[in-house]
Design a protein around this motif. Structure first.
Motif: not given
Length: 444
Positions: A3-6, A9-15, A42-46
């Motif tokens: 999966k793409p890095k962003y 990260l979204a999966d981590m926060l989703s959990t 920053l673009a990845t976090a966004t």
């Protein structure tokens, strides 16, 4: 495939959100701070935050930041949600009165004895039966001026009218200018067609023509969607001078004007319609759901002749024709004055409800047309709408925040209260619950 890095990260926060480690209402770090904490660009976090917004897990709020959503409330994804069973519904504006059912019985009896019932069982012309188009066109003369009935097409409600315009005249990827708060139904149609909505700033539902011009100079905009008379959700009425300035901008940039008149009947002395001021580029959309009943799905579009064929194609592709029983019933009501009585009853009922709303919520800013069955309640600084909606649900009331109406990324903190369907003798108590929920959340 990795999966793409962003997304990771979204999966981590989703959990963390779904297992309760990040509780509803938790304020998340800014995009920049989150990027630093996670060691990413920053673009990845966004992109990660955008992915979470798509999943309905977080929400951005104007001037305040990004917060974890309450998962007990369904993500609106830009549309209003139906009230849960057993809850008082302040989400959808459902006009009605004690005598409506009897009016329907009388109308159906009249239709049965006067019409060619066998003809109603067959396919109808895509744009509606000619004599009914003439009846509706004549009824609009005082608002739009004389109309060629061939330029009026009947639709299965105002929402279907908007859909025929979007599907028939606008192409995927095109941009449409709208108010920063607009009708959720138009947002849903635009999303279906892949249109870009460009929010144009204004004052309380009155679009700023200079800002529209600026947006048109910065971006290729194809059309502008407006509710100039009794705006939903703010109830505002655009004055004639501002209408003329908007038309000048539309002419300058060759914009199609979509004039939504769903609630225009509420205004007793409206300025000239955009259609009457610029008939060569305006499509006027109206219907009878707000003035008669939401279950009677009949609407119409009035269009320049150049667009009629494309609109007819969209009607044919979506519904083929309006049900003749519905169009015959409503056309009869237009002719015999029943529609006018319905409209007057809705205005009087709305005026009484507005008075009750302002009395109960005295001290709060309340925005709404004086005859409308809905109002907009901006929340004071520091009060978030989502916990208020959650608390109201616990009190037996379904209400909506600003998200379904917002076209900006940052959502204002407000409640939209649709009380047109609440019995008037119960409204005071229902609005007291709204007042109390806001006070509880604010800690006052």
């Amino acid at each position: 495939m990795k999966k793409p890095k962003y997304v990771r990260l979204a999966d981590m926060l989703s959990t963390a959100i779904q297992n309760g480690k990040l509780a509803p209402g938790t304020k998340l770090p800014t995009h920049r701070n989150f990027a630093e904490q996670a060691g990413v660009a920053l673009a990845t976090a966004t992109s990660a935050y955008r992915e979470l917004e798509k999943r309905g897990l977080i929400i951005g709020e104007a001037g305040r930041g990004t917060f974890v959503r309450d998962l007990g409330l369904p993500p609106t994804l830009g549309v209003q949600q139906t009230a849960a069973d057993g809850l008082v519904d302040l989400i959808f504006n459902m006009p009605g009165g004690a005598g409506d059912a009897e009016m329907l019985r009388a109308g159906l009896r009249q239709l049965a004895v006067a019409g060619d019932l066998e003809a109603m069982l067959r396919y109808q012309p895509h744009g509606g039966r000619a004599h009914e188009r003439r009846i509706i066109a004549r009824s609009l003369t005082s608002i739009l001026g004389p109309i060629d009935p061939e330029r009026l097409l009947m639709t299965s409600g105002g929402q279907h009218g908007l859909a025929t315009i979007v599907l028939g005249l606008l192409r995927r990827g095109e941009a449409v200018a709208t108010d920063t708060l607009t009708y959720p139904g138009f947002k849903s149609i635009a999303a279906l067609q892949g249109l870009e909505l460009v929010p144009v700033e204004g004052q309380a539902g009155i679009m700023d023509p200079d800002e529209l011009d600026r947006q048109c100079r910065n971006k290729k905009i194809r059309a502008v969607y407006l509710m100039p008379t009794a705006h939903n959700p703010l109830g505002s009425v655009i004055d004639e001078m501002t209408r003329l300035r908007i038309i000048v901008t539309a002419q300058k940039h060759d914009l199609l004007i979509i004039e939504d008149a769903a609630y225009a009947f509420l205004e007793p002395n409206p300025p000239p319609s955009l259609f009457s001021l610029a008939p060569e580029r305006t499509i006027y959309v109206g219907g009878f759901s707000k003035s008669i009943a939401t279950g009677l799905r009949l609407g119409y579009v009035v269009s320049p002749a150049t667009h009629i064929d494309r609109l007819l194609e969209a009607i044919r592709a979506t519904t083929w024709n309006v049900p003749a029983i519905i169009s015959g019933l409503v056309a009869g009501w237009v002719e015999d004055g029943t529609l006018a009585r319905f409209e007057e009853a809705r205005k009087q009922g709305g005026a009484k409800r507005q008075q009750i709303c302002r009395a109960v919520l005295d001290g709060s800013e309340v925005l709404g047309h004086r005859n409308a069955g809905f109002a907009w309640l901006p929340l004071e600084k520091g009060i978030r709408a989502e916990p208020v909606v959650t608390r109201l649900k616990e009190l037996g009331v379904s209400a909506s925040g600003a998200e379904p109406f917002a076209t900006t990324l940052a959502v204002p903190q407000a409640l939209r209260l649709a009380f047109g369907g609440v019995p008037i003798d119960e409204l005071d108590g229902v609005l007291q619950k709204v007042r109390d929920a806001v006070k509880e959340v604010s800690g006052a």
